[in-house]
Design a protein around this motif. Sequence first.
Motif, PDB file in Angstrom:
ATOM      1  N   GLU A   4      43.694   1.135  13.886  1.00  0.00           N
ATOM      2  CA  GLU A   4      43.170   1.099  15.314  1.00  0.00           C
ATOM      3  C   GLU A   4      42.202   2.128  15.245  1.00  0.00           C
ATOM      4  O   GLU A   4      41.104   2.084  15.967  1.00  0.00           O
ATOM      5  CB  GLU A   4      44.473   1.472  17.138  1.00  0.00           C
ATOM      6  N   ILE A   5      42.838   3.219  14.769  1.00  0.00           N
ATOM      7  CA  ILE A   5      41.691   4.265  14.943  1.00  0.00           C
ATOM      8  C   ILE A   5      40.050   4.118  13.915  1.00  0.00           C
ATOM      9  O   ILE A   5      39.540   4.821  13.869  1.00  0.00           O
ATOM     10  CB  ILE A   5      42.253   5.204  14.131  1.00  0.00           C
ATOM     11  N   ALA A   6      41.073   3.081  12.566  1.00  0.00           N
ATOM     12  CA  ALA A   6      39.613   2.692  11.963  1.00  0.00           C
ATOM     13  C   ALA A   6      38.754   2.237  12.534  1.00  0.00           C
ATOM     14  O   ALA A   6      37.434   2.025  12.464  1.00  0.00           O
ATOM     15  CB  ALA A   6      40.288   1.748  10.660  1.00  0.00           C
ATOM     16  N   PHE A   7      39.354   0.567  13.230  1.00  0.00           N
ATOM     17  CA  PHE A   7      38.407  -0.074  13.786  1.00  0.00           C
ATOM     18  C   PHE A   7      37.521   0.487  15.066  1.00  0.00           C
ATOM     19  O   PHE A   7      36.748   0.280  15.444  1.00  0.00           O
ATOM     20  CB  PHE A   7      39.334  -0.888  15.292  1.00  0.00           C
ATOM     21  N   GLN A   8      38.226   1.754  16.196  1.00  0.00           N
ATOM     22  CA  GLN A   8      36.784   2.634  16.736  1.00  0.00           C
ATOM     23  C   GLN A   8      36.267   3.234  16.297  1.00  0.00           C
ATOM     24  O   GLN A   8      34.880   2.870  16.788  1.00  0.00           O
ATOM     25  CB  GLN A   8      38.264   3.368  17.505  1.00  0.00           C
ATOM     26  N   ARG A   9      36.580   3.422  15.210  1.00  0.00           N
ATOM     27  CA  ARG A   9      35.242   4.511  14.455  1.00  0.00           C
ATOM     28  C   ARG A   9      34.533   3.382  13.908  1.00  0.00           C
ATOM     29  O   ARG A   9      32.862   3.829  13.938  1.00  0.00           O
ATOM     30  CB  ARG A   9      35.979   5.610  13.164  1.00  0.00           C
ATOM     31  N   LEU A  10      34.454   2.501  13.330  1.00  0.00           N
ATOM     32  CA  LEU A  10      33.801   1.341  12.765  1.00  0.00           C
ATOM     33  C   LEU A  10      33.221   0.923  14.049  1.00  0.00           C
ATOM     34  O   LEU A  10      31.811   0.782  13.913  1.00  0.00           O
ATOM     35  CB  LEU A  10      34.428   0.027  12.239  1.00  0.00           C
ATOM     36  N   ILE A  11      33.936   0.306  14.641  1.00  0.00           N
ATOM     37  CA  ILE A  11      32.414  -0.592  16.771  1.00  0.00           C
ATOM     38  C   ILE A  11      31.312   0.686  16.519  1.00  0.00           C
ATOM     39  O   ILE A  11      30.878   0.159  17.621  1.00  0.00           O
ATOM     40  CB  ILE A  11      33.965  -0.837  17.251  1.00  0.00           C
ATOM     41  N   GLY A  12      31.772   1.931  16.485  1.00  0.00           N
ATOM     42  CA  GLY A  12      31.025   2.458  17.327  1.00  0.00           C
ATOM     43  C   GLY A  12      29.681   2.796  16.565  1.00  0.00           C
ATOM     44  O   GLY A  12      28.619   3.440  16.114  1.00  0.00           O
ATOM     45  N   HIS A  13      29.607   2.715  14.830  1.00  0.00           N
ATOM     46  CA  HIS A  13      28.479   2.293  14.118  1.00  0.00           C
ATOM     47  C   HIS A  13      27.921   0.725  14.312  1.00  0.00           C
ATOM     48  O   HIS A  13      26.807   0.360  13.704  1.00  0.00           O
ATOM     49  CB  HIS A  13      28.668   1.893  12.214  1.00  0.00           C
ATOM     50  N   GLU A  14      28.456   0.145  14.990  1.00  0.00           N
ATOM     51  CA  GLU A  14      28.508  -1.414  14.546  1.00  0.00           C
ATOM     52  C   GLU A  14      27.445  -2.079  16.270  1.00  0.00           C
ATOM     53  O   GLU A  14      29.022  -1.855  17.357  1.00  0.00           O
ATOM     54  CB  GLU A  14      29.423  -2.629  13.821  1.00  0.00           C
ATOM     55  N   GLY A  15      27.017  -2.498  16.501  1.00  0.00           N
ATOM     56  CA  GLY A  15      26.469  -2.677  17.385  1.00  0.00           C
ATOM     57  C   GLY A  15      26.363  -4.204  18.081  1.00  0.00           C
ATOM     58  O   GLY A  15      27.334  -5.118  17.897  1.00  0.00           O
ATOM     59  N   GLY A  16      25.963  -4.227  19.319  1.00  0.00           N
ATOM     60  CA  GLY A  16      25.675  -5.727  19.710  1.00  0.00           C
ATOM     61  C   GLY A  16      24.963  -7.249  18.807  1.00  0.00           C
ATOM     62  O   GLY A  16      25.342  -6.320  17.277  1.00  0.00           O
TER      63      GLY A  16
END
Length: 174
Positions: A4-16
């Motif tokens: 969950e933590i890793a995904f939140q960080r990742l999605i901050g880097h990965e855009g639409g």
Amino acid sequence: MNFEIAFQRLIGHEGGYSNDPDDPGNWTGGKIKVGTLKGTKYGIAANTYPNLDIKNLTLEQAKAIYKKDWWDKLGADGLHSAIVFQLWDFAINAGKDRAIKELQQAIGFTGSQVDGKLGPATKAKVNEFDLNDVLLTLTAERLKFYASLPTWPKYGKGWTIRVADNLIYAAKDN
């Protein structure tokens, strides 16, 4: 560190959604003008998922893909969670084999030892090193890899910002 933590960080880097024709990941063939230009959304790319409807992908679908195909398959159990996150993020951005090879080089492996497999020998060697030494050296190897790519002039700034953000996470995670 957990998914969950890793995904939140990742999605901050990965855009639409993006269908930049100069990005080889946006093409189903993995090379510019090879296959169909389907794009990337939330970091899920056409070259890795050629049969997926990228444009209409939901965040929840992307999350399920990251869990099943990336987090669960990384095989990084036994490594410090700070390394796991850095390795996972790198794998998503550049491929699992590439990320593991850079980790192997960071710990001094050479030649046939650099095989892109996160096996017992790699894990044991990683755990012999100081955590910060591994984090910093892996990050340096990541930046050198990105800078070697022909797409660096166009995408290098974004990759550098991503790595800088990950250095902040590494400082918090260690």
